[in-house]
Scaffold this motif. Sequence first.
Motif, PDB file in Angstrom:
ATOM      1  N   ARG A 158      -8.329   8.729  -5.450  1.00  0.00           N
ATOM      2  CA  ARG A 158     -10.012   8.636  -5.895  1.00  0.00           C
ATOM      3  C   ARG A 158     -10.961   8.143  -4.866  1.00  0.00           C
ATOM      4  NH1 ARG A 158     -12.224   3.892  -6.823  1.00  0.00           N
ATOM      5  NH2 ARG A 158     -14.288   4.520  -7.339  1.00  0.00           N
ATOM      6  N   GLY A 159     -12.436   7.696  -5.279  1.00  0.00           N
ATOM      7  CA  GLY A 159     -12.896   7.143  -4.018  1.00  0.00           C
ATOM      8  C   GLY A 159     -13.217   8.027  -2.915  1.00  0.00           C
ATOM      9  N   ILE A 160     -12.505   7.384  -1.586  1.00  0.00           N
ATOM     10  CA  ILE A 160     -12.077   7.438  -0.199  1.00  0.00           C
ATOM     11  C   ILE A 160     -11.794   9.116  -0.330  1.00  0.00           C
ATOM     12  CG2 ILE A 160     -11.127   5.509   0.679  1.00  0.00           C
ATOM     13  CD1 ILE A 160     -12.790   6.015   2.748  1.00  0.00           C
ATOM     14  N   ARG A 161      -9.828   8.729  -1.229  1.00  0.00           N
ATOM     15  CA  ARG A 161      -9.079   9.593  -1.485  1.00  0.00           C
ATOM     16  C   ARG A 161      -8.498   9.823   0.102  1.00  0.00           C
ATOM     17  NH1 ARG A 161     -12.458  13.155  -4.179  1.00  0.00           N
ATOM     18  NH2 ARG A 161     -11.756  13.223  -5.938  1.00  0.00           N
ATOM     19  N   ASN A 162      -8.090   8.298   0.782  1.00  0.00           N
ATOM     20  CA  ASN A 162      -7.090   7.802   1.962  1.00  0.00           C
ATOM     21  C   ASN A 162      -5.828   7.930   1.925  1.00  0.00           C
ATOM     22  OD1 ASN A 162      -6.337   7.165   4.186  1.00  0.00           O
ATOM     23  ND2 ASN A 162      -8.693   6.544   4.990  1.00  0.00           N
ATOM     24  N   VAL A 163      -5.490   9.270   1.687  1.00  0.00           N
ATOM     25  CA  VAL A 163      -4.087   9.222   1.290  1.00  0.00           C
ATOM     26  C   VAL A 163      -2.783   8.247   2.025  1.00  0.00           C
ATOM     27  CG1 VAL A 163      -4.616  11.168  -0.081  1.00  0.00           C
ATOM     28  CG2 VAL A 163      -3.251  11.285   2.208  1.00  0.00           C
ATOM     29  N   SER A 164      -2.892   8.707   2.861  1.00  0.00           N
ATOM     30  CA  SER A 164      -2.069   7.710   4.254  1.00  0.00           C
ATOM     31  C   SER A 164      -2.622   6.229   4.341  1.00  0.00           C
ATOM     32  CB  SER A 164      -2.173   7.690   5.763  1.00  0.00           C
ATOM     33  OG  SER A 164      -3.269   7.932   6.438  1.00  0.00           O
ATOM     34  N   SER A 165      -3.083   5.911   3.418  1.00  0.00           N
ATOM     35  CA  SER A 165      -3.820   4.172   3.580  1.00  0.00           C
ATOM     36  C   SER A 165      -2.396   2.938   2.788  1.00  0.00           C
ATOM     37  CB  SER A 165      -5.227   4.114   2.844  1.00  0.00           C
ATOM     38  OG  SER A 165      -5.054   4.007   1.631  1.00  0.00           O
ATOM     39  N   GLN A 166      -2.265   2.111   3.667  1.00  0.00           N
ATOM     40  CA  GLN A 166      -1.044   1.203   3.011  1.00  0.00           C
ATOM     41  C   GLN A 166      -1.795  -0.523   3.008  1.00  0.00           C
ATOM     42  OE1 GLN A 166       2.566   1.189   3.728  1.00  0.00           O
ATOM     43  NE2 GLN A 166       2.677   2.634   2.183  1.00  0.00           N
ATOM     44  N   THR A 167      -1.929  -1.227   1.597  1.00  0.00           N
ATOM     45  CA  THR A 167      -2.108  -2.653   2.029  1.00  0.00           C
ATOM     46  C   THR A 167      -1.179  -3.501   2.439  1.00  0.00           C
ATOM     47  OG1 THR A 167      -4.487  -2.192   0.874  1.00  0.00           O
ATOM     48  CG2 THR A 167      -3.696  -4.339   0.333  1.00  0.00           C
ATOM     49  N   LEU A 168      -1.449  -4.642   3.703  1.00  0.00           N
ATOM     50  CA  LEU A 168      -0.565  -4.998   3.367  1.00  0.00           C
ATOM     51  C   LEU A 168      -1.025  -6.386   3.964  1.00  0.00           C
ATOM     52  CD1 LEU A 168       2.381  -6.643   5.234  1.00  0.00           C
ATOM     53  CD2 LEU A 168       0.790  -6.529   7.661  1.00  0.00           C
ATOM     54  N   THR A 169      -0.176  -7.655   2.762  1.00  0.00           N
ATOM     55  CA  THR A 169      -0.457  -8.760   2.588  1.00  0.00           C
ATOM     56  C   THR A 169       0.838  -9.688   2.581  1.00  0.00           C
ATOM     57  OG1 THR A 169       0.165  -8.508   0.035  1.00  0.00           O
ATOM     58  CG2 THR A 169      -2.413  -8.294   0.232  1.00  0.00           C
ATOM     59  N   LYS A 170       0.860 -10.939   3.222  1.00  0.00           N
ATOM     60  CA  LYS A 170       1.675 -11.839   3.757  1.00  0.00           C
ATOM     61  C   LYS A 170       1.076 -13.600   3.032  1.00  0.00           C
ATOM     62  CE  LYS A 170       2.550 -10.291   7.863  1.00  0.00           C
ATOM     63  NZ  LYS A 170       3.116 -10.955   9.329  1.00  0.00           N
ATOM     64  N   THR A 171       2.185 -13.831   2.483  1.00  0.00           N
ATOM     65  CA  THR A 171       1.373 -15.620   2.085  1.00  0.00           C
ATOM     66  C   THR A 171       2.534 -16.433   1.997  1.00  0.00           C
ATOM     67  OG1 THR A 171       1.087 -13.877  -0.583  1.00  0.00           O
ATOM     68  CG2 THR A 171       1.974 -16.102  -0.500  1.00  0.00           C
ATOM     69  N   MET A 172       2.287 -17.591   2.950  1.00  0.00           N
ATOM     70  CA  MET A 172       2.891 -18.182   3.268  1.00  0.00           C
ATOM     71  C   MET A 172       3.144 -19.037   2.843  1.00  0.00           C
ATOM     72  SD  MET A 172       4.595 -16.685   5.466  1.00  0.00           S
ATOM     73  CE  MET A 172       3.893 -14.710   6.350  1.00  0.00           C
ATOM     74  N   ARG A 173       3.665 -20.217   2.185  1.00  0.00           N
ATOM     75  CA  ARG A 173       4.204 -21.609   2.560  1.00  0.00           C
ATOM     76  C   ARG A 173       4.718 -22.698   3.194  1.00  0.00           C
ATOM     77  NH1 ARG A 173       3.040 -21.123  -4.010  1.00  0.00           N
ATOM     78  NH2 ARG A 173       1.117 -19.407  -3.854  1.00  0.00           N
ATOM     79  N   GLY A 174       4.795 -23.760   2.533  1.00  0.00           N
ATOM     80  CA  GLY A 174       5.237 -24.696   3.452  1.00  0.00           C
ATOM     81  C   GLY A 174       5.986 -24.578   4.644  1.00  0.00           C
ATOM     82  N   ALA A 175       6.783 -24.289   5.668  1.00  0.00           N
ATOM     83  CA  ALA A 175       7.551 -24.072   6.296  1.00  0.00           C
ATOM     84  C   ALA A 175       6.876 -22.757   6.810  1.00  0.00           C
ATOM     85  CB  ALA A 175       9.268 -24.345   6.822  1.00  0.00           C
ATOM     86  N   PHE A 176       6.752 -21.627   6.180  1.00  0.00           N
ATOM     87  CA  PHE A 176       6.521 -20.260   6.442  1.00  0.00           C
ATOM     88  C   PHE A 176       5.079 -20.291   7.081  1.00  0.00           C
ATOM     89  CE2 PHE A 176      10.058 -19.688   4.571  1.00  0.00           C
ATOM     90  CZ  PHE A 176      10.452 -17.974   4.856  1.00  0.00           C
ATOM     91  N   LYS A 177       4.131 -21.448   6.673  1.00  0.00           N
ATOM     92  CA  LYS A 177       2.644 -21.383   7.371  1.00  0.00           C
ATOM     93  C   LYS A 177       3.079 -20.923   8.838  1.00  0.00           C
ATOM     94  CE  LYS A 177       0.460 -22.815   2.773  1.00  0.00           C
ATOM     95  NZ  LYS A 177      -0.601 -24.057   2.762  1.00  0.00           N
ATOM     96  N   THR A 178       3.834 -22.492   9.473  1.00  0.00           N
ATOM     97  CA  THR A 178       3.797 -22.839  11.103  1.00  0.00           C
ATOM     98  C   THR A 178       4.759 -22.065  11.815  1.00  0.00           C
ATOM     99  OG1 THR A 178       4.469 -24.803  10.129  1.00  0.00           O
ATOM    100  CG2 THR A 178       2.274 -24.736  10.422  1.00  0.00           C
ATOM    101  N   ASP A 179       5.880 -21.845  10.843  1.00  0.00           N
ATOM    102  CA  ASP A 179       6.716 -21.619  12.104  1.00  0.00           C
ATOM    103  C   ASP A 179       7.217 -19.832  12.057  1.00  0.00           C
ATOM    104  OD1 ASP A 179       9.645 -20.830  12.911  1.00  0.00           O
ATOM    105  OD2 ASP A 179      10.275 -22.232  11.627  1.00  0.00           O
ATOM    106  N   THR A 180       6.603 -19.470  13.468  1.00  0.00           N
ATOM    107  CA  THR A 180       6.506 -18.140  13.647  1.00  0.00           C
ATOM    108  C   THR A 180       8.279 -17.446  13.249  1.00  0.00           C
ATOM    109  OG1 THR A 180       6.811 -18.371  16.277  1.00  0.00           O
ATOM    110  CG2 THR A 180       4.165 -18.250  14.852  1.00  0.00           C
ATOM    111  N   SER A 181       9.062 -18.338  13.608  1.00  0.00           N
ATOM    112  CA  SER A 181      10.424 -17.129  13.882  1.00  0.00           C
ATOM    113  C   SER A 181      10.779 -17.389  11.950  1.00  0.00           C
ATOM    114  CB  SER A 181      11.263 -18.114  13.897  1.00  0.00           C
ATOM    115  OG  SER A 181      11.884 -20.004  13.600  1.00  0.00           O
TER     116      SER A 181
END
Length: 188
Positions: A158-181
């Motif tokens: 519906r709306g824009i009908r952009n069939v290939s669009s995807q949404t990416l979200t990331k939630t980081m807690r604790g050491a995941f906030k700063t440790d890129t590895s």
Amino acid sequence: MDTKAIEYHIRGLLEAIGEDPDREGLRETPTRVARMYEEIFAGIKYSNHEIAEMFGKTFAVDDSEQSETAVVMKDISVFSYCEHHMALMYDMKVNVAYVPHGRVLGLSKIARICDMAAKRLQLQERLGSDIAEIISEATGSPDVGVRITGSHSCMTARGIRNVSSQTLTKTMRGAFKTDTSLQNLLDN
């Protein structure tokens, strides 16, 4: 969940869009929708704490053995419904990682947590946060990361009908906030 109220309102919705709820193909639709809603919105009746208790089966591990270990589960399939349009959020893949702090969670419990948290009217951003909170409580680890990719029918159908669009979200807690590895463990 009030299935009789759902049936009543689905019948009214069918009438409101110009359908005849008494025609053969629609006679049982209100009942079927009510049963479906019980299943797909089962998570509404549980708090994050209750989900952590339901699926919190953990096993003790020696902290010295786990000091450089993270548990990572990828490509957990879930679906949910956008709270803004009640539109399907589909083809969702959840990656979850945590650093054990003396306990590890049974692997099937990670997928069950993701599934139950998704069975609510949701925002993808909140879903990631809910999963991280539940995993953290269930494992006793403050170090949790969650990555979700998904398609939203409010964008694709519906709306824009952009069939290939995807949404990416990331939630980081604790050491995941700063440790890129640790953050990199969540990428596909």
